[in-house]
Design a protein around this motif. Structure first.
Motif, short mmCIF file in Angstrom:
data_model
loop_
_atom_site.label_atom_id
_atom_site.label_comp_id
_atom_site.label_asym_id
_atom_site.label_seq_id
_atom_site.Cartn_x
_atom_site.Cartn_y
_atom_site.Cartn_z
N LEU A 1 1.04 -7.83 7.65
CA LEU A 1 0.36 -6.76 8.28
C LEU A 1 -1.23 -6.61 8.09
O LEU A 1 -1.85 -5.74 7.97
CB LEU A 1 0.97 -5.36 7.24
CG LEU A 1 2.22 -5.27 7.47
CD1 LEU A 1 2.74 -3.83 6.31
CD2 LEU A 1 2.87 -4.71 8.79
N GLY A 2 -1.73 -7.82 7.59
CA GLY A 2 -3.17 -7.82 7.36
C GLY A 2 -3.63 -7.40 6.00
O GLY A 2 -4.83 -7.34 5.87
N VAL A 3 -2.86 -6.91 4.95
CA VAL A 3 -3.13 -6.49 3.90
C VAL A 3 -3.08 -7.71 2.87
O VAL A 3 -2.22 -8.39 2.72
CB VAL A 3 -1.92 -5.42 3.24
CG1 VAL A 3 -2.09 -4.75 2.13
CG2 VAL A 3 -2.10 -4.22 4.45
N ARG A 4 -3.94 -7.62 1.88
CA ARG A 4 -4.28 -8.84 1.22
C ARG A 4 -4.74 -8.12 -0.37
O ARG A 4 -5.36 -7.22 -0.29
CB ARG A 4 -5.38 -9.71 1.53
CG ARG A 4 -5.18 -10.36 2.76
CD ARG A 4 -4.47 -11.65 2.86
NE ARG A 4 -4.78 -12.46 4.12
CZ ARG A 4 -3.50 -12.33 5.04
NH1 ARG A 4 -2.63 -11.60 4.84
NH2 ARG A 4 -3.51 -12.94 6.19
N CYS A 5 -4.51 -9.05 -1.41
CA CYS A 5 -4.80 -8.60 -2.77
C CYS A 5 -6.41 -8.75 -2.67
O CYS A 5 -6.78 -9.93 -2.53
CB CYS A 5 -4.18 -9.50 -3.73
SG CYS A 5 -4.65 -8.85 -5.30
N PHE A 6 -7.10 -7.80 -2.84
CA PHE A 6 -8.69 -7.96 -3.06
C PHE A 6 -9.19 -8.08 -4.34
O PHE A 6 -10.33 -8.31 -4.71
CB PHE A 6 -9.28 -6.98 -2.09
CG PHE A 6 -9.33 -5.63 -2.40
CD1 PHE A 6 -10.47 -5.13 -3.23
CD2 PHE A 6 -8.35 -4.97 -2.34
CE1 PHE A 6 -10.53 -3.89 -3.90
CE2 PHE A 6 -8.32 -3.55 -2.82
CZ PHE A 6 -9.29 -2.75 -3.61
N ARG A 7 -8.36 -7.50 -5.38
CA ARG A 7 -8.82 -7.55 -6.89
C ARG A 7 -7.66 -7.53 -7.65
O ARG A 7 -6.70 -6.83 -7.33
CB ARG A 7 -9.56 -6.18 -7.19
CG ARG A 7 -10.16 -5.91 -8.53
CD ARG A 7 -11.54 -5.65 -8.52
NE ARG A 7 -12.11 -6.03 -9.73
CZ ARG A 7 -12.67 -4.86 -10.48
NH1 ARG A 7 -12.94 -3.64 -9.78
NH2 ARG A 7 -13.29 -4.87 -11.70
N GLU A 8 -7.78 -8.23 -8.77
CA GLU A 8 -6.47 -8.39 -9.74
C GLU A 8 -7.15 -7.99 -11.15
O GLU A 8 -8.32 -8.55 -11.47
CB GLU A 8 -6.07 -9.69 -9.77
CG GLU A 8 -4.82 -9.71 -10.37
CD GLU A 8 -4.07 -11.08 -10.21
OE1 GLU A 8 -2.88 -11.40 -10.61
OE2 GLU A 8 -4.85 -11.98 -9.51
N TRP A 9 -6.58 -7.48 -12.10
CA TRP A 9 -6.66 -7.17 -13.37
C TRP A 9 -5.46 -7.94 -14.13
O TRP A 9 -4.67 -7.16 -14.73
CB TRP A 9 -7.01 -5.79 -13.78
CG TRP A 9 -8.07 -5.25 -12.96
CD1 TRP A 9 -9.56 -5.01 -13.55
CD2 TRP A 9 -7.99 -4.38 -11.92
NE1 TRP A 9 -10.13 -4.30 -12.59
CE2 TRP A 9 -9.44 -4.05 -11.46
CE3 TRP A 9 -6.90 -4.33 -10.84
CZ2 TRP A 9 -9.64 -3.29 -10.49
CZ3 TRP A 9 -7.38 -3.59 -9.67
CH2 TRP A 9 -8.68 -3.31 -9.46
N PRO A 10 -5.26 -9.35 -14.20
CA PRO A 10 -4.23 -9.76 -14.91
C PRO A 10 -3.96 -9.38 -16.36
O PRO A 10 -2.54 -9.14 -16.65
CB PRO A 10 -4.56 -11.26 -14.86
CG PRO A 10 -5.72 -11.51 -14.19
CD PRO A 10 -6.25 -10.17 -13.87
N ASP A 11 -4.91 -9.20 -17.19
CA ASP A 11 -4.58 -8.74 -18.54
C ASP A 11 -3.96 -7.29 -18.49
O ASP A 11 -3.27 -6.90 -19.33
CB ASP A 11 -5.85 -8.74 -19.18
CG ASP A 11 -6.30 -10.34 -19.64
OD1 ASP A 11 -5.43 -11.16 -19.51
OD2 ASP A 11 -7.32 -10.55 -19.90
N ALA A 12 -4.42 -6.41 -17.71
CA ALA A 12 -3.89 -5.05 -17.62
C ALA A 12 -2.54 -5.02 -16.62
O ALA A 12 -1.80 -4.01 -16.78
CB ALA A 12 -5.08 -4.48 -17.03
N GLY A 13 -2.22 -6.01 -15.96
CA GLY A 13 -1.06 -5.93 -14.99
C GLY A 13 -1.14 -5.19 -13.88
O GLY A 13 -0.30 -4.63 -13.37
N TRP A 14 -2.47 -5.22 -13.23
CA TRP A 14 -2.92 -4.62 -12.15
C TRP A 14 -3.13 -5.52 -11.08
O TRP A 14 -3.85 -6.41 -11.12
CB TRP A 14 -3.88 -3.45 -12.47
CG TRP A 14 -3.55 -2.22 -13.15
CD1 TRP A 14 -3.21 -2.26 -14.51
CD2 TRP A 14 -3.53 -1.02 -12.49
NE1 TRP A 14 -3.00 -0.69 -14.61
CE2 TRP A 14 -3.22 -0.06 -13.45
CE3 TRP A 14 -3.65 -0.56 -11.26
CZ2 TRP A 14 -3.19 1.25 -13.38
CZ3 TRP A 14 -3.86 0.98 -11.02
CH2 TRP A 14 -3.51 1.84 -12.11
N ALA A 15 -3.09 -5.08 -9.65
CA ALA A 15 -3.48 -5.61 -8.62
C ALA A 15 -3.70 -4.67 -7.27
O ALA A 15 -2.91 -3.65 -7.47
CB ALA A 15 -2.57 -6.75 -7.99
N ALA A 16 -4.80 -4.87 -6.40
CA ALA A 16 -5.13 -3.86 -5.59
C ALA A 16 -5.15 -4.65 -4.07
O ALA A 16 -5.75 -5.67 -4.22
CB ALA A 16 -6.53 -3.40 -5.73
#
Length: 76
Positions: free
Chosen positions: A26-41
């Motif tokens: 769909l052209g949607v990609r992860c552009f930011r990740e906070w691995p220690d917090a367990g988040w991805a955007a």
């Protein structure tokens, strides 16, 4: 209308692998990740809407109703 949508994940590494594969066509990609917090955007290029995966803030297991947060845009 939506600003962002957040879904809870107990295993964010596995969730990243799943959403990377599902959203890429769909052209949607992860552009930011906070691995220690367990988040991805995730978002598509040029699209202001964001999809987050995250461990629930309260530390409890992700399940229906825990870890889900829709957010709407509003003029004020």
């Amino acid at each position: 209308m939506f600003s962002h949508l957040t879904v809870g994940a107990n295993d964010t590494a596995a969730a990243r692998a799943f959403y990377d594969a599902v959203l890429a066509p769909l052209g949607v990609r992860c552009f930011r990740e906070w691995p220690d917090a367990g988040w991805a955007a995730y978002k598509a290029k040029g699209d202001p809407h964001i999809f987050f995966i995250a461990r629930p803030h309260d530390g409890a297991a992700a399940r229906p109703g825990n870890g889900i947060m829709p957010a709407f845009t509003a003029p004020d």
